[in-house]
Design a protein around this motif. Structure first.
Motif, short mmCIF file in Angstrom:
data_model
loop_
_atom_site.label_atom_id
_atom_site.label_comp_id
_atom_site.label_asym_id
_atom_site.label_seq_id
_atom_site.Cartn_x
_atom_site.Cartn_y
_atom_site.Cartn_z
N LYS A 252 3.38 -35.92 -2.40
CA LYS A 252 4.29 -36.80 -1.68
C LYS A 252 3.71 -37.25 -0.35
O LYS A 252 3.80 -38.43 0.02
CB LYS A 252 5.63 -36.10 -1.45
N LYS A 272 10.18 -34.46 -7.72
CA LYS A 272 11.26 -34.84 -6.83
C LYS A 272 11.83 -33.56 -6.23
O LYS A 272 11.66 -32.47 -6.79
CB LYS A 272 12.35 -35.63 -7.55
N GLU A 290 16.55 -40.36 -0.71
CA GLU A 290 16.31 -39.50 -1.87
C GLU A 290 15.38 -40.18 -2.87
O GLU A 290 14.47 -39.55 -3.42
CB GLU A 290 17.63 -39.14 -2.53
N ARG A 291 15.60 -41.48 -3.12
CA ARG A 291 14.72 -42.21 -4.05
C ARG A 291 13.29 -42.25 -3.52
O ARG A 291 12.33 -42.09 -4.28
CB ARG A 291 15.24 -43.64 -4.25
N ASP A 294 11.20 -39.41 -4.41
CA ASP A 294 11.01 -39.21 -5.85
C ASP A 294 9.68 -39.86 -6.23
O ASP A 294 9.54 -41.09 -6.15
CB ASP A 294 12.18 -39.85 -6.61
N TRP A 297 9.67 -42.49 -9.07
CA TRP A 297 10.32 -43.72 -8.60
C TRP A 297 9.36 -44.51 -7.72
O TRP A 297 9.30 -45.74 -7.82
CB TRP A 297 11.59 -43.37 -7.82
#
Length: 376
Positions: A252, A272, A290-291, A294, A297
């Motif tokens: 991430k 996620k 939040e997206r 992910d 996403w």
């Protein structure tokens, strides 16, 4: 004896074996119906079970690094906190202890390297956390005196202990061996757990009105380490690798901050952040935030970052196998379409979500990362 020492585990195992043998030997003598005999049998059974559970518990804790000390286990860790200085001239890395690297041969830093326990202060995130820094032998050799080194942030899972990266997954020993064999360039390792605001599992998120963990790792830590050690400051000089939660953090942070890390490896990563009792509300109720955390996403909806990523899983034994293949296929499709992201994978036939599996993956992952980092 320390909670994670070999001596305490061996003592517990020996005690369990001896008490089990004593129970078998004395059982006929305790076969009567009297109070003494009954209490004797109950005591022997309870004693045997407790020592067996203690032996298994201590072995599991040593293997997986749940707790680093007796004080940590009983919730009485009382090591003083670190004061964060926010002036421009403050030294943001303070060395509190040095260790020898457990490798064969000489213990001299010029031959084995050195491990330094440090406190790292984050003036932007307002977080301070402990870490272990592995300095390779070349760092102390005169011919490298003017050279800067690439660096890799190494993260455990949650809850995890930093000690587990040294004793369990053996990152310094592996990096030393790979560099000695010419399979990896000498690299500084900054070893930490992602839990920089214990006991909360922040999943390396900048929590609204909460711990700014992502900022600590992507800004404060890199700047502090680069100022204190001979480490490059650019993204091409920095990689990040982790297992489980640490693997999610690694992927991430590279995807969200390609200006901080150019290379990331996730061993058995999540894709996620979970929301549970250990994390609390990580996103302040924001569906957008939040997206954006992910990873699947992001591959579908955000521009592909110019980073190199490695993910690992197992066809049998890992729950993340299908998600890992989805991630790999999405990244491959982006690369085929000319996007700058690069993806590699390491898929085992069998392997669980455990240290034994990750020990099989760490050497190849470090070699892969070392080939993609630059010292300049």
């Amino acid at each position: 004896m320390g909670l994670t020492s070999d001596n305490i585990v061996i003592t517990a195992v020996v005690a369990a074996v001896l008490l089990f043998a004593a129970t078998i030997w004395l059982w006929p003598r305790l076969a009567g119906r009297g109070v003494t005999a009954v209490l004797g049998r109950v005591g022997m059974l309870l004693g045997t079970q407790l020592t067996v559970f203690a032996a298994f518990g201590l072995f599991a804790n040593q293997s997986f690094g749940f707790y680093g000390s007796w004080a940590d286990l009983f919730g009485k860790e009382d090591e003083p906190g670190v004061v964060v200085n926010h002036d421009a001239s403050g030294n943001r890395v303070r060395v509190t202890e040095t260790r020898q690297v457990p490798v064969d041969g000489s213990s001299s830093p010029k031959v084995a390297g050195r491990i330094e326990k440090v406190n790292i202060q984050g003036p932007v995130s307002r977080i301070a956390s402990r870490a272990y820094v592995y300095l390779p032998p070349e760092y102390f050799q005169p011919r490298y005196a003017g050279r800067k080194f690439p660096a890799a942030l190494v993260l455990t899972g949650y809850p995890g202990t930093t000690e587990a990266l040294i004793k369990g997954l053996k990152y310094p020993q592996t990096a030393h061996r790979l560099a000695k064999d010419g399979r990896m360039q000498p690299t500084v390792l900054v070893m930490m757990r992602p839990t920089v605001a214990p006991p909360r599992d922040t999943e390396c998120v900048d929590v609204p009105d909460g711990p700014q963990t992502e900022t600590f790792f992507t800004k404060d830590l890199r700047k502090a380490v680069s100022e204190h050690y001979r480490v490059g400051r650019k993204a091409r000089n920095w990689g990040v690798i982790g297992n489980s939660t640490g693997g999610y953090c690694a992927l991430k942070m590279a995807m969200r901050h390609p200006g901080a890390f150019s290379v990331a490896a996730g061993l058995s990563p999540l894709y996620k952040a979970p929301i549970d009792a250990t994390t609390g509300d990580l996103f302040g109720g924001s569906a957008r935030l939040e997206r954006e955390n992910d990873l699947l996403w992001r591959l579908d909806h955000k521009p592909a970052p110019p980073v190199s990523l490695l993910v690992s899983s197992s066809e049998r034994g890992e729950k993340n196998y299908r998600e890992t293949m989805r991630f790999v296929n999405k990244a491959k499709a982006l690369n085929r379409n000319g996007e700058p992201i690069r993806i590699s994978s390491m898929i085992l036939d069998t392997g669980g979500h455990n240290f034994n599996t990750w020990r099989r993956e760490v050497p190849a992952a470090l070699e892969w990362m070392g080939g993609r980092l630059s010292a300049r």
